[in-house]
Motif scaffolding. Structure first.
Motif, PDB file in Angstrom:
ATOM      1  N   GLY A   1      60.303 110.033 -19.295  1.00 44.63           N
ATOM      2  CA  GLY A   1      59.551 111.146 -19.850  1.00 44.63           C
ATOM      3  C   GLY A   1      59.182 112.163 -18.777  1.00 44.63           C
ATOM      4  N   GLY A   2      58.377 113.176 -19.182  1.00 45.84           N
ATOM      5  CA  GLY A   2      58.090 114.274 -18.269  1.00 45.84           C
ATOM      6  C   GLY A   2      56.607 114.498 -18.083  1.00 45.84           C
ATOM      7  N   VAL A   3      56.198 114.863 -16.878  1.00 49.66           N
ATOM      8  CA  VAL A   3      54.809 115.233 -16.602  1.00 49.66           C
ATOM      9  C   VAL A   3      54.801 116.619 -15.966  1.00 49.66           C
ATOM     10  CG1 VAL A   3      54.064 112.838 -16.269  1.00 49.66           C
ATOM     11  CG2 VAL A   3      54.749 114.191 -14.290  1.00 49.66           C
ATOM     12  N   PHE A   4      53.691 117.336 -16.159  1.00 47.47           N
ATOM     13  CA  PHE A   4      53.452 118.572 -15.415  1.00 47.47           C
ATOM     14  C   PHE A   4      52.510 118.214 -14.274  1.00 47.47           C
ATOM     15  CE2 PHE A   4      50.548 122.035 -14.438  1.00 47.47           C
ATOM     16  CZ  PHE A   4      51.450 123.015 -14.053  1.00 47.47           C
ATOM     17  N   THR A   5      52.920 118.513 -13.055  1.00 51.45           N
ATOM     18  CA  THR A   5      52.074 118.202 -11.907  1.00 51.45           C
ATOM     19  C   THR A   5      51.545 119.501 -11.307  1.00 51.45           C
ATOM     20  OG1 THR A   5      53.373 116.214 -11.441  1.00 51.45           O
ATOM     21  CG2 THR A   5      51.990 117.039  -9.667  1.00 51.45           C
ATOM     22  N   ALA A   6      50.221 119.619 -11.220  1.00 49.90           N
ATOM     23  CA  ALA A   6      49.600 120.838 -10.709  1.00 49.90           C
ATOM     24  C   ALA A   6      49.946 121.029  -9.235  1.00 49.90           C
ATOM     25  CB  ALA A   6      48.085 120.757 -10.880  1.00 49.90           C
ATOM     26  N   ALA A   7      49.879 122.282  -8.797  1.00 50.03           N
ATOM     27  CA  ALA A   7      50.295 122.613  -7.431  1.00 50.03           C
ATOM     28  C   ALA A   7      49.444 121.915  -6.379  1.00 50.03           C
ATOM     29  CB  ALA A   7      50.211 124.128  -7.238  1.00 50.03           C
ATOM     30  N   GLU A   8      48.218 121.513  -6.747  1.00 48.02           N
ATOM     31  CA  GLU A   8      47.344 120.857  -5.762  1.00 48.02           C
ATOM     32  C   GLU A   8      47.924 119.546  -5.243  1.00 48.02           C
ATOM     33  OE1 GLU A   8      46.389 122.137  -8.553  1.00 48.02           O
ATOM     34  OE2 GLU A   8      44.352 122.952  -8.468  1.00 48.02           O
ATOM     35  N   ALA A   9      48.739 118.886  -6.053  1.00 51.08           N
ATOM     36  CA  ALA A   9      49.270 117.584  -5.640  1.00 51.08           C
ATOM     37  C   ALA A   9      50.208 117.778  -4.448  1.00 51.08           C
ATOM     38  CB  ALA A   9      50.018 116.940  -6.794  1.00 51.08           C
ATOM     39  N   ARG A  10      49.837 117.188  -3.359  1.00 54.62           N
ATOM     40  CA  ARG A  10      50.681 117.326  -2.168  1.00 54.62           C
ATOM     41  C   ARG A  10      51.706 116.204  -2.167  1.00 54.62           C
ATOM     42  NH1 ARG A  10      46.198 118.837   2.356  1.00 54.62           N
ATOM     43  NH2 ARG A  10      45.270 120.572   1.239  1.00 54.62           N
ATOM     44  N   LEU A  11      52.707 116.364  -3.017  1.00 55.78           N
ATOM     45  CA  LEU A  11      53.727 115.323  -3.136  1.00 55.78           C
ATOM     46  C   LEU A  11      54.646 115.351  -1.932  1.00 55.78           C
ATOM     47  CD1 LEU A  11      54.883 115.573  -6.859  1.00 55.78           C
ATOM     48  CD2 LEU A  11      53.203 114.038  -5.842  1.00 55.78           C
ATOM     49  N   ARG A  12      54.930 114.170  -1.429  1.00 55.17           N
ATOM     50  CA  ARG A  12      55.947 114.088  -0.368  1.00 55.17           C
ATOM     51  C   ARG A  12      57.318 114.287  -0.998  1.00 55.17           C
ATOM     52  NH1 ARG A  12      53.955 108.278   1.491  1.00 55.17           N
ATOM     53  NH2 ARG A  12      51.858 108.817   2.158  1.00 55.17           N
ATOM     54  N   MET A  13      58.260 114.682  -0.167  1.00 61.33           N
ATOM     55  CA  MET A  13      59.615 114.870  -0.673  1.00 61.33           C
ATOM     56  C   MET A  13      60.146 113.546  -1.243  1.00 61.33           C
ATOM     57  SD  MET A  13      62.961 116.313   1.262  1.00 61.33           S
ATOM     58  CE  MET A  13      62.087 117.636   2.048  1.00 61.33           C
ATOM     59  N   SER A  14      59.794 112.428  -0.569  1.00 59.58           N
ATOM     60  CA  SER A  14      60.293 111.139  -1.053  1.00 59.58           C
ATOM     61  C   SER A  14      59.670 110.802  -2.409  1.00 59.58           C
ATOM     62  CB  SER A  14      59.995 110.027  -0.043  1.00 59.58           C
ATOM     63  OG  SER A  14      58.616 109.989   0.236  1.00 59.58           O
ATOM     64  N   ASP A  15      58.393 111.208  -2.642  1.00 59.32           N
ATOM     65  CA  ASP A  15      57.783 110.987  -3.958  1.00 59.32           C
ATOM     66  C   ASP A  15      58.573 111.724  -5.023  1.00 59.32           C
ATOM     67  OD1 ASP A  15      55.773 109.379  -3.053  1.00 59.32           O
ATOM     68  OD2 ASP A  15      54.294 110.973  -2.879  1.00 59.32           O
ATOM     69  N   ARG A  16      58.883 112.980  -4.745  1.00 60.38           N
ATOM     70  CA  ARG A  16      59.653 113.770  -5.719  1.00 60.38           C
ATOM     71  C   ARG A  16      61.001 113.103  -5.982  1.00 60.38           C
ATOM     72  NH1 ARG A  16      57.135 118.592  -6.374  1.00 60.38           N
ATOM     73  NH2 ARG A  16      55.914 119.327  -4.607  1.00 60.38           N
ATOM     74  N   ASP A  17      61.658 112.710  -4.882  1.00 60.39           N
ATOM     75  CA  ASP A  17      63.001 112.155  -5.024  1.00 60.39           C
ATOM     76  C   ASP A  17      63.005 110.869  -5.848  1.00 60.39           C
ATOM     77  OD1 ASP A  17      63.908 114.227  -3.554  1.00 60.39           O
ATOM     78  OD2 ASP A  17      64.258 113.090  -1.704  1.00 60.39           O
ATOM     79  N   PHE A  18      61.922 110.079  -5.715  1.00 61.30           N
ATOM     80  CA  PHE A  18      61.922 108.778  -6.385  1.00 61.30           C
ATOM     81  C   PHE A  18      61.028 108.761  -7.630  1.00 61.30           C
ATOM     82  CE2 PHE A  18      63.444 107.806  -2.135  1.00 61.30           C
ATOM     83  CZ  PHE A  18      64.573 107.051  -2.434  1.00 61.30           C
ATOM     84  N   GLY A  19      60.603 109.935  -8.086  1.00 60.88           N
ATOM     85  CA  GLY A  19      59.916 110.032  -9.381  1.00 60.88           C
ATOM     86  C   GLY A  19      58.442 109.695  -9.364  1.00 60.88           C
ATOM     87  N   PHE A  20      57.779 109.781  -8.202  1.00 63.83           N
ATOM     88  CA  PHE A  20      56.345 109.508  -8.153  1.00 63.83           C
ATOM     89  C   PHE A  20      55.558 110.801  -8.347  1.00 63.83           C
ATOM     90  CE2 PHE A  20      58.077 105.826  -6.064  1.00 63.83           C
ATOM     91  CZ  PHE A  20      57.214 104.804  -6.402  1.00 63.83           C
ATOM     92  N   THR A  21      54.354 110.660  -8.891  1.00 67.22           N
ATOM     93  CA  THR A  21      53.452 111.807  -8.961  1.00 67.22           C
ATOM     94  C   THR A  21      52.031 111.336  -8.668  1.00 67.22           C
ATOM     95  OG1 THR A  21      52.811 113.719 -10.296  1.00 67.22           O
ATOM     96  CG2 THR A  21      52.912 111.602 -11.437  1.00 67.22           C
ATOM     97  N   HIS A  22      51.139 112.299  -8.448  1.00 64.74           N
ATOM     98  CA  HIS A  22      49.727 111.963  -8.244  1.00 64.74           C
ATOM     99  C   HIS A  22      49.047 112.056  -9.610  1.00 64.74           C
ATOM    100  CE1 HIS A  22      49.915 113.265  -3.734  1.00 64.74           C
ATOM    101  NE2 HIS A  22      50.755 112.307  -4.051  1.00 64.74           N
ATOM    102  N   SER A  23      48.607 110.934 -10.131  1.00 65.11           N
ATOM    103  CA  SER A  23      48.172 110.912 -11.528  1.00 65.11           C
ATOM    104  C   SER A  23      46.930 111.758 -11.766  1.00 65.11           C
ATOM    105  CB  SER A  23      47.944 109.472 -11.992  1.00 65.11           C
ATOM    106  OG  SER A  23      46.950 108.848 -11.217  1.00 65.11           O
ATOM    107  N   CYS A  24      46.120 112.029 -10.746  1.00 65.76           N
ATOM    108  CA  CYS A  24      44.923 112.858 -10.959  1.00 65.76           C
ATOM    109  C   CYS A  24      45.301 114.312 -11.200  1.00 65.76           C
ATOM    110  CB  CYS A  24      43.969 112.745  -9.770  1.00 65.76           C
ATOM    111  SG  CYS A  24      44.590 113.459  -8.241  1.00 65.76           S
ATOM    112  N   ALA A  25      46.510 114.705 -10.792  1.00 69.86           N
ATOM    113  CA  ALA A  25      46.925 116.100 -10.909  1.00 69.86           C
ATOM    114  C   ALA A  25      48.105 116.253 -11.854  1.00 69.86           C
ATOM    115  CB  ALA A  25      47.301 116.639  -9.525  1.00 69.86           C
ATOM    116  N   ALA A  26      48.382 115.211 -12.644  1.00 71.69           N
ATOM    117  CA  ALA A  26      49.569 115.226 -13.507  1.00 71.69           C
ATOM    118  C   ALA A  26      49.165 115.075 -14.974  1.00 71.69           C
ATOM    119  CB  ALA A  26      50.515 114.096 -13.114  1.00 71.69           C
ATOM    120  N   TYR A  27      49.884 115.771 -15.832  1.00 74.37           N
ATOM    121  CA  TYR A  27      49.616 115.728 -17.275  1.00 74.37           C
ATOM    122  C   TYR A  27      50.897 115.316 -17.991  1.00 74.37           C
ATOM    123  CZ  TYR A  27      45.791 118.714 -15.713  1.00 74.37           C
ATOM    124  OH  TYR A  27      44.700 119.217 -15.036  1.00 74.37           O
TER     125      TYR A  27
END
Ligand code: FES
Length: 384
Positions: free
Chosen positions: A349-375
């Motif tokens: 499925g899909g989430v919208f992650t707000a710009a505040e989330a400082r995702l690492r490139m590896s998080d993006r690559d492997f499908g992780f998000t910061h749940s406090c900033a994701a909908y």
């Protein structure tokens, strides 16, 4: 003794390794001593007792907390926060609060809490927590502190509401330690009686030439004669002078950030000279300009937690809050996208992650998000 591989980078590495060897030969368990020091400075959990509750304004109280064991609290740097862990009406959650007391005082931490309309945690603290109550928190954490090497000694702090808490800690430290640092606080409040720490701030400004304080009121009464409006670029530069070369700290309610960054951009103040302490996500779901135009934030979706169950929640509810509402508990600390402790993997499925989330490139690559900033914008499955 063999040459240490780092010796070519550090002049005294041989001296240091020799000292470690000497201590170990003398029976000092070096790594155990380091572990003990880490446990003092970075405890996983603090058991606290509310010593005192100080009414600051009609909507704000300061909670003075001491360690339940009676020991000194861990050292912290002005600008850092602790994350309170609470259970409110059956929901286990957490909230980050900046420490407003001075880092020179380790018998207590002060947390200054302002009522937030609908705020589950702030309202619980203000209405239900009293002296003698026990609380649990993380150790001090956060990166909003001043670093003299990179930030210089001429600071401007733009605060709104209870965002004055870390500024108060920094000011108290300057006073307590007699630091050679100038700090100009420009503090926005809605009305004059909303100003937190007003008496102390004004007294410090009178006594301490390094500290300047300006109050700016957005809804002034007839008897207010000071600056009015918001912390626009024009107001800030009129009060604090040119910002060029000065580190500017910004802390306040989430809605303040986008406005403040636009104002600082307007006077050409570079982002590298701006430090933000986000007390939450800046914009609600649907109001973020990057929110997908065809996604209605009020619609409910299904969130499945791999192997553990599923629940329905509106798209507008941050994933972390939705998980907590339904009895799941990802680890969390800052709740503003920064610390990455609430990381979850989006399996489907899909989430919208707000710009505040400082995702690492590896998080993006492997499908992780910061749940406090994701909908969740579709039915999703997550794993953590
Ligand atoms: S709790 Fe810190 S990034 Fe989510």
């Amino acid at each position: 003794m063999p040459t240490h591989p780092l010796a070519r980078f550090f002049d005294r590495v041989d001296d240091v390794t020799a000292e470690i060897a000497r201590r170990e030969a003398g029976g000092v368990a070096h790594s155990a001593a380091v572990d003990d020091e880490i446990a003092v400075c970075h405890p996983k959990q603090l058991d606290l007792v509310v010593d005192e509750v100080i009414t600051e304004t009609a909507t704000t109280k300061t909670f003075r907390l001491r360690r339940a064991t009676g020991e000194l609290l861990p050292p912290f740097q002005a600008g850092q926060y602790i994350s309170l862990r609470l259970q409110i009406e059956g929901v286990r959650t957490s909230r980050a609060f900046s420490v407003s007391s001075s880092p020179t005082k380790r018998r207590h931490y002060d947390l200054t809490v302002r009522r937030v309309p609908g705020g589950r945690v702030s309202n619980h603290l203000l209405d239900a927590v009293a002296p003698g109550d026990r609380l649990v928190s993380s150790g001090p954490i956060g990166t909003f502190q001043h670093n003299p090497l990179f930030h210089g000694e001429d600071l401007v702090f733009l605060a709104g509401g209870s965002g004055v808490a870390p500024a108060m800690s920094m000011i108290r430290e300057v006073v307590d330690r007699g630091l050679p640092r100038t700090l100009h606080l420009v503090y926005g409040s809605r009305r004059a009686d909303d100003i937190i720490f007003r008496a102390e701030l004004d007294q410090v400004a009178r006594d301490c030439p390094e500290i300047t304080v300006d109050h700016v009121i957005s809804e002034p009464d007839a008897d207010w004669s000071g600056p009015t409006g918001f912390l626009s670029a024009a107001v800030v530069e009129r009060l604090a002078g040119p910002l060029r070369g000065r580190m500017t700290y910004v802390c306040g309610p989430p809605a303040m950030y986008a406005y403040q960054l636009r104002q600082l951009d307007r006077v050409g103040h570079p982002r590298r000279r701006v430090r933000l302490e986000a007390n939450g996500i800046a914009l609600p779901a649907g109001e973020d300009r990057d929110w997908p135009a065809d996604v209605d934030p009020t619609v409910e979706v299904t969130v499945a937690v791999r192997g553990r169950g599923a629940f329905r929640t509106p798209r507008s509810r941050p994933l972390l809050d939705a998980l907590e509402d339904n009895g799941f508990q990802p680890e969390a600390s800052c709740r503003s996208g920064e610390c990455s402790m609430c990381r979850v993997r989006v399996v489907r499925g899909g989430v919208f992650t707000a710009a505040e989330a400082r995702l690492r490139m590896s998080d993006r690559d492997f499908g992780f998000t910061h749940s406090c900033a994701a909908y969740p914008v579709t039915d999703v499955e997550v794993d953590f």
